[in-house]
Write a protein that holds these residues in place. Structure first.
Motif, PDB file in Angstrom:
ATOM      1  N   GLU A   1       0.459  -2.669 144.962  1.00 12.46           N
ATOM      2  CA  GLU A   1      -0.328  -1.933 145.960  1.00 12.46           C
ATOM      3  C   GLU A   1      -0.600  -2.786 147.192  1.00 12.46           C
ATOM      4  OE1 GLU A   1      -4.825  -0.067 146.437  1.00 12.46           O
ATOM      5  OE2 GLU A   1      -3.964  -0.360 144.425  1.00 12.46           O
ATOM      6  N   MET A   2      -0.934  -4.074 146.988  1.00 11.53           N
ATOM      7  CA  MET A   2      -1.247  -4.962 148.103  1.00 11.53           C
ATOM      8  C   MET A   2      -0.007  -5.224 148.960  1.00 11.53           C
ATOM      9  SD  MET A   2      -3.756  -7.633 146.084  1.00 11.53           S
ATOM     10  CE  MET A   2      -4.213  -8.594 147.545  1.00 11.53           C
ATOM     11  N   ILE A   3       1.170  -5.256 148.342  1.00  8.64           N
ATOM     12  CA  ILE A   3       2.407  -5.537 149.073  1.00  8.64           C
ATOM     13  C   ILE A   3       2.918  -4.290 149.792  1.00  8.64           C
ATOM     14  CG2 ILE A   3       4.838  -6.202 148.827  1.00  8.64           C
ATOM     15  CD1 ILE A   3       3.944  -7.960 146.445  1.00  8.64           C
ATOM     16  N   VAL A   4       2.936  -3.161 149.066  1.00  5.21           N
ATOM     17  CA  VAL A   4       3.498  -1.921 149.619  1.00  5.21           C
ATOM     18  C   VAL A   4       2.507  -1.228 150.556  1.00  5.21           C
ATOM     19  CG1 VAL A   4       4.409   0.364 149.009  1.00  5.21           C
ATOM     20  CG2 VAL A   4       5.024  -1.632 147.652  1.00  5.21           C
ATOM     21  N   GLY A   5       1.232  -1.388 150.255  1.00  5.83           N
ATOM     22  CA  GLY A   5       0.221  -0.763 151.109  1.00  5.83           C
ATOM     23  C   GLY A   5      -0.288   0.566 150.609  1.00  5.83           C
ATOM     24  N   LYS A   6       0.150   0.981 149.416  1.00  7.71           N
ATOM     25  CA  LYS A   6      -0.361   2.216 148.827  1.00  7.71           C
ATOM     26  C   LYS A   6      -0.414   2.061 147.310  1.00  7.71           C
ATOM     27  CE  LYS A   6       4.193   4.474 148.723  1.00  7.71           C
ATOM     28  NZ  LYS A   6       4.957   5.674 149.129  1.00  7.71           N
ATOM     29  N   PRO A   7      -1.393   2.702 146.657  1.00 10.95           N
ATOM     30  CA  PRO A   7      -1.559   2.526 145.217  1.00 10.95           C
ATOM     31  C   PRO A   7      -0.460   3.190 144.402  1.00 10.95           C
ATOM     32  CG  PRO A   7      -3.066   4.205 146.028  1.00 10.95           C
ATOM     33  CD  PRO A   7      -2.402   3.609 147.237  1.00 10.95           C
ATOM     34  N   VAL A   8      -0.292   2.710 143.207  1.00 12.71           N
ATOM     35  CA  VAL A   8       0.632   3.343 142.260  1.00 12.71           C
ATOM     36  C   VAL A   8       0.046   4.694 141.865  1.00 12.71           C
ATOM     37  CG1 VAL A   8       1.693   3.134 139.975  1.00 12.71           C
ATOM     38  CG2 VAL A   8       1.367   1.097 141.381  1.00 12.71           C
ATOM     39  N   PRO A   9       0.844   5.748 141.797  1.00 13.17           N
ATOM     40  CA  PRO A   9       0.320   7.062 141.430  1.00 13.17           C
ATOM     41  C   PRO A   9      -0.455   7.027 140.113  1.00 13.17           C
ATOM     42  CG  PRO A   9       2.575   7.260 142.215  1.00 13.17           C
ATOM     43  CD  PRO A   9       2.281   5.794 142.117  1.00 13.17           C
ATOM     44  N   GLN A  10      -1.538   7.798 140.066  1.00 13.71           N
ATOM     45  CA  GLN A  10      -2.419   7.801 138.901  1.00 13.71           C
ATOM     46  C   GLN A  10      -1.672   8.151 137.619  1.00 13.71           C
ATOM     47  OE1 GLN A  10      -5.640   6.884 139.427  1.00 13.71           O
ATOM     48  NE2 GLN A  10      -5.931   6.810 137.224  1.00 13.71           N
ATOM     49  N   LYS A  11      -0.756   9.096 137.712  1.00 12.31           N
ATOM     50  CA  LYS A  11      -0.022   9.522 136.516  1.00 12.31           C
ATOM     51  C   LYS A  11       0.853   8.391 135.988  1.00 12.31           C
ATOM     52  CE  LYS A  11       0.587  12.900 133.657  1.00 12.31           C
ATOM     53  NZ  LYS A  11      -0.567  13.413 132.878  1.00 12.31           N
ATOM     54  N   VAL A  12       1.440   7.616 136.905  1.00 12.34           N
ATOM     55  CA  VAL A  12       2.265   6.472 136.492  1.00 12.34           C
ATOM     56  C   VAL A  12       1.404   5.455 135.755  1.00 12.34           C
ATOM     57  CG1 VAL A  12       3.659   4.532 137.303  1.00 12.34           C
ATOM     58  CG2 VAL A  12       3.927   6.789 138.353  1.00 12.34           C
ATOM     59  N   LEU A  13       0.187   5.194 136.276  1.00 16.12           N
ATOM     60  CA  LEU A  13      -0.730   4.255 135.629  1.00 16.12           C
ATOM     61  C   LEU A  13      -1.081   4.718 134.218  1.00 16.12           C
ATOM     62  CD1 LEU A  13      -3.221   3.395 138.531  1.00 16.12           C
ATOM     63  CD2 LEU A  13      -1.400   1.957 137.615  1.00 16.12           C
ATOM     64  N   GLU A  14      -1.360   6.025 134.086  1.00 14.08           N
ATOM     65  CA  GLU A  14      -1.754   6.567 132.780  1.00 14.08           C
ATOM     66  C   GLU A  14      -0.600   6.469 131.785  1.00 14.08           C
ATOM     67  OE1 GLU A  14      -3.263  10.503 133.275  1.00 14.08           O
ATOM     68  OE2 GLU A  14      -4.724   9.907 134.801  1.00 14.08           O
ATOM     69  N   ASN A  15       0.608   6.840 132.215  1.00 12.50           N
ATOM     70  CA  ASN A  15       1.766   6.786 131.312  1.00 12.50           C
ATOM     71  C   ASN A  15       2.103   5.342 130.922  1.00 12.50           C
ATOM     72  OD1 ASN A  15       2.043   9.573 131.369  1.00 12.50           O
ATOM     73  ND2 ASN A  15       3.520   9.545 133.062  1.00 12.50           N
ATOM     74  N   ALA A  16       2.028   4.439 131.909  1.00 11.46           N
ATOM     75  CA  ALA A  16       2.320   3.033 131.621  1.00 11.46           C
ATOM     76  C   ALA A  16       1.302   2.465 130.644  1.00 11.46           C
ATOM     77  CB  ALA A  16       2.307   2.230 132.923  1.00 11.46           C
TER      78      ALA A  16
END
Length: 448
Positions: A405-420
């Motif tokens: 997120e700090m490098i790209v400038g946008k957070p990882v999608p919430q669904k991706v976080l939950e699945n991971a």
């Protein structure tokens, strides 16, 4: 009594490590005004042993001693409680905080673990000093077991270098050889370098003492008698064994080998006592032991170094890095197809069994606090490393997503976080079941 003391040490060590690790998350979360809903020592599926709510946080003790956790509002964690995340983010939630604050919160646990190891090792160096066995003082030949010979050693070899580096600490020398690719020795007056054979390392890992393939040779002078039957047979402290079953004995390892060959039946020995020779018949257990030791002769190789307060700070850091380096290097043995070091990997039951204790002459058991704190320091720096592995469910997984997120400038999608997180939790639970199942299997088969 012994198992109770070992269990107490295990729980005490784990409690210290877990509480301080979780404080590493808890305190920065509080500093950044993030709501912490729970702070638990050990896990509490279905129920907890004790709990009390103070302010906005529930503090408790779970019944499953595999770790602990802090539940931070607005964070995808191992609880997989995603209902809260369906609502708009609140200012006190983890997800509402800047990425740099979230990164500090997630790195807090491993940071505390590393500093704890640093402090413990520094204190041990300052208060106890460090005693090592100096190979440069060894003036007798090394004893190479069949395990060492399978690695490539020959009788008479003098070890010069391991992977191109000298190692004067006898305790570390054996481990360095197990982890090595090449060893340089002085053989028949010439320097010889050979590749350490994995077949020999595999044999080493089948032994109860994998590092016991290499010891200095010394006379068979008895300095400790543990088995009363051996004392009743007439053997005394100070006796020097000079023959066993008609075989001349020059070194203690030769006597050990002779005893092993007499498993289950008496061994006839001759000892030198006060300048005279005496014959004895000593009963040998089915395991090929008679309950003696002869290790005090190694004390002449001992070198004790003391440290000032300032020196101990640097030494504590160095010991922490050394401990971590050795543990990481051992992965090459765990995944080696020939060595199959994974068979030696143990879980909680194996750790409890191997917790250090002191045994007095009257047989009573007590805690060896120096060994306890050494174990705790080693385990602390190891937990710091494991938690940094970028697996969802561990601190390292959260750190990777935050750095992204700090490098790209946008957070990882919430669904991706939950699945991971779900994948990570399933993986960790599966790994836990395998390790604990291995412990139970070894306990049932008597190989623990």
């Amino acid at each position: 009594m012994e198992i109770a003391i070992k269990l107490f040490q295990f729980i005490l060590s784990i409690s210290i490590l877990v509480i301080l690790h979780e404080l590493g998350h808890f305190l920065p979360a509080k500093w950044f005004k993030t709501k912490v809903e729970k702070f638990y020592l050990f896990f509490d599926p279905w129920f907890s042993i004790a709990k009390k709510k103070i302010g906005e946080t529930e503090y408790g003790i779970g019944w499953l001693p595999f770790g602990g956790y802090v539940k931070i509002a607005g964070m995808v964690d191992e609880s997989m409680d995603t209902e809260q995340l369906k609502q708009p983010a609140q200012p006190w939630e983890f997800r509402a905080k800047p990425a740099w604050q979230r990164l500090i919160i997630m790195l807090g646990g491993v940071t505390v673990n590393f500093f704890l190891a640093w402090i413990i090792y520094g204190c041990l160096s300052f208060f106890n000093g460090e005693t090592t066995f100096d190979t440069t003082k060894v003036d007798t030949p090394m004893h190479y077991t069949n395990v060492a010979k399978a690695m490539g050693f020959k009788d008479g070899d003098k070890i010069l270098k391991v992977d191109g580096k000298t190692q004067n600490n006898l305790d570390k020398l054996s481990l360095d050889i197990l982890l090595s690719d090449q060893v340089t020795v002085l053989r028949d007056g010439k320097e010889t370098t050979f590749n350490t054979n994995d077949d020999g390392k595999a044999l080493a890992f089948k032994d109860e003492n994998p590092k016991g393939f290499l010891t200095p040779r010394y006379a068979a002078v008895i300095d400790t008698i543990i088995n009363p039957k051996t004392a009743e047979a007439g053997l005394k402290v100070g006796d020097q064994v000079i023959s066993a079953n008609g075989q001349k004995i020059n070194y203690y390892d030769e006597f050990q080998a002779a005893v092993g060959k007499s498993a289950g039946k008496p061994i006839n020995v001759e000892v030198l006592r006060n300048g005279t020779t005496q014959p004895l018949s000593i009963p040998v257990s089915k395991e090929g032991t008679i309950g003696i030791a002869s290790y005090k002769q190694l004390e002449k190789y001992a070198n004790t170094q003391h440290f000032t307060f300032g020196q101990s700070i640097g030494r504590g850091f160095t010991r922490s890095i050394e401990s971590l380096t050795y543990q990481v290097k051992q992965f090459k043995l765990i995944f080696n197809k020939k060595v199959q070091g994974y068979k030696k990997v143990g879980g909680p039951l194996a750790i409890i069994k191997n917790m250090p204790v002191d045994q007095s002459k009257d047989g009573s058991i007590s805690i060896n606090w120096t060994a306890f704190w050494s174990f705790t320091a080693m385990f602390s720096v190891w937990l710091a490393f494991l938690n940094l592995i970028p697996i969802p469910g561990l601190d390292g997984g959260h750190v990777i997503f935050t750095l992204y997120e700090m490098i790209v400038g946008k957070p990882v999608p919430q669904k991706v976080l939950e699945n991971a997180q779900m994948v990570g939790v399933i993986f960790l639970l599966g790994l836990m079941l395998v390790i604990f199942g291995s412990d139970i299997f070894k306990a049932l088969t008597g190989s623990l």
